[in-house]
Design an enzyme around this catalytic site. Structure first.
Site, PDB file in Angstrom:
ATOM      1  CB  ALA A  12      24.745 -28.849  41.773  1.00  0.00           C
ATOM      2  N   GLY A  59      27.110 -23.987  43.456  1.00  0.00           N
ATOM      3  CA  GLY A  59      27.964 -23.212  44.345  1.00  0.00           C
ATOM      4  C   GLY A  59      29.448 -23.327  44.053  1.00  0.00           C
ATOM      5  CB  ILE A 108      32.681 -25.606  48.050  1.00  0.00           C
ATOM      6  CG1 ILE A 108      33.461 -24.490  48.757  1.00  0.00           C
ATOM      7  CG2 ILE A 108      33.231 -26.970  48.461  1.00  0.00           C
ATOM      8  CD1 ILE A 108      33.356 -24.530  50.273  1.00  0.00           C
ATOM      9  CB  ILE A 150      16.721 -26.132  51.678  1.00  0.00           C
ATOM     10  CG1 ILE A 150      17.189 -24.908  52.482  1.00  0.00           C
ATOM     11  CG2 ILE A 150      17.393 -26.198  50.328  1.00  0.00           C
ATOM     12  CD1 ILE A 150      18.688 -24.923  52.786  1.00  0.00           C
ATOM     13  CE1 TYR A 200      28.261 -19.280  56.806  1.00  0.00           C
ATOM     14  CE2 TYR A 200      30.314 -18.664  57.895  1.00  0.00           C
ATOM     15  CZ  TYR A 200      29.623 -19.457  57.000  1.00  0.00           C
ATOM     16  OH  TYR A 200      30.279 -20.441  56.308  1.00  0.00           O
ATOM     17  CE  LYS A 253      28.572 -24.171  57.395  1.00  0.00           C
ATOM     18  NZ  LYS A 253      27.942 -24.737  56.175  1.00  0.00           N
ATOM     19  CB  VAL A 266      37.043 -21.948  50.648  1.00  0.00           C
ATOM     20  CG1 VAL A 266      37.341 -22.870  49.463  1.00  0.00           C
ATOM     21  CG2 VAL A 266      36.670 -22.762  51.872  1.00  0.00           C
ATOM     22  CB  SER A 285      35.346 -16.679  50.281  1.00  0.00           C
ATOM     23  OG  SER A 285      34.866 -17.562  49.297  1.00  0.00           O
TER      24      SER A 285
END
Length: 338
Positions: free
Chosen positions: A9, A11, A13, A60, A163, A167, A195, A212
């Site tokens: 939460a 991050g 985005i 995680i 990377y 994804k 982004v 980014s």
């Protein structure tokens, strides 16, 4: 209102995803890695504290890492995946966290929460792109594409290759999980390219930005004398990417669908041109490069599915760039880094 779980939460985005759900009246539970991170999100989303809660998930990759987090929620937005291009160990730092984190949260929901009907996963244009094709000017990328990189190739590739593979492999693992286990929920994936847009998450200082944002800020803070080469030629505003997650969660038609969310092609030269013309106070700091240079022959991008099925009208490049620049100028004043 329903409770939606948003992983990672804190991050870039994710902070906007919190906003779009909270603004729409949802209760949101966020996963964070520490108490300090939870406090940072509380500060950045202070007007929603009565509908915002947290669960700490330190690692995680651990079995059952999300078991407690998923209990009693109605939906899940899984944004958590490592975004590092310079890593020491591709498997440890990128592949295992991305893949196991995705499988892990699906397993936790499947085992512990049958009320969840929709999961939206933040994938990436990286899961579409075929790096071996380079700029591939004769091709138009869409949801039909898949990055063909294998796990073994990703283990030994450079950071950017690993990377992108992480994804793709994580998203494929999600679809494979659904196919194999036939859970009570459906999955939708959102695939943003580069982004940019305003930062609304906690930023300690401008020397510690996400990948980014750090690139964008370097174009306007006087640290570059030349315009850097463009690596990925598609862009989206973070607010549009976040909105896509909520709409994909809410729309029944979005079940089991991938959505490539992009405003179109761009280059760093175009960003510099916009900064120099639209934000005059930055003109002396932004590299001039080859002002007005058109895009070279590069792949095209197709956002028609996201526009048609999610109803999103993507913010154009100029709006994205100006909003991002003004946000950084505001942050400079707040953080005292003029």
């Amino acid at each position: 209102m329903p409770i939606v779980l948003v992983t990672s939460a804190s991050g870039f985005i994710a902070a906007h995803i919190l906003n779009t759900f909270l603004d729409s009246g949802y209760n949101v539970r966020g996963t964070v890695r520490s108490i300090a991170s939870a406090e940072h999100v509380r500060q950045s989303h202070a007007k929603y504290l009565d509908r915002l809660s947290f669960v700490i998930v330190e690692d995680i990759t651990k079995p059952g890492a999300f078991d407690e987090a998923v209990k009693d929620v109605d939906g899940v937005i899984h944004t958590q995946s490592p975004f590092w291009l310079k890593v020491e160990n591709n498997e440890r730092d990128l592949l295992i966290p991305a893949i196991q984190g995705t499988i892990g949260i699906l397993e936790s929901i499947h085992k512990h929460n049958s009320r969840v009907k929709r999961i939206v996963i933040t994938s990436s244009f990286a899961a579409l792109t075929d790096l071996s094709r380079g700029q591939w000017p004769e091709h138009t990328y869409s949801e039909a594409d898949w990055n063909p990189a294998t796990y073994n190739e990703a283990k030994v590739g450079n950071g950017a290759f690993a990377y992108c593979a992480s994804k793709s492999l994580a998203e494929k693992a999600a679809w494979d999980f659904v196919e194999k286990n036939r859970p009570s929920f459906t999955v939708s994936t959102i695939l943003p390219p580069v982004v940019y847009g305003p930062n609304v998450h906690h930023i300690r200082d401008l020397a510690h930005l996400n990948e980014s944002s750090a690139m964008f800020y370097s174009l306007m803070n006087g640290s570059r004398s030349d315009v850097p080469p463009t690596g990925f030629w598609a862009i989206v505003d973070v607010r549009d990417a976040a909105l896509a997650h909520r709409i994909a969660y809410e729309k029944p038609e979005a079940a089991s669908q991938r959505y490539f969310v992009t405003a179109g092609n761009f280059s760093f030269q175009q960003i510099c041109d916009i900064l120099r013309s639209e934000v005059p106070e930055l003109r002396s700091k932004v590299p001039e490069g080859n002002a007005g240079e058109l895009l070279p022959p590069v792949y095209k991008v197709n956002n028609e599915k996201a526009q048609r099925e999610l109803g999103i009208q993507f913010k154009p490049l100029k709006e994205i760039v100006v909003a991002t620049a003004h946000n950084f100028l505001k942050l400079e004043k707040i953080l005292g880094q003029l």
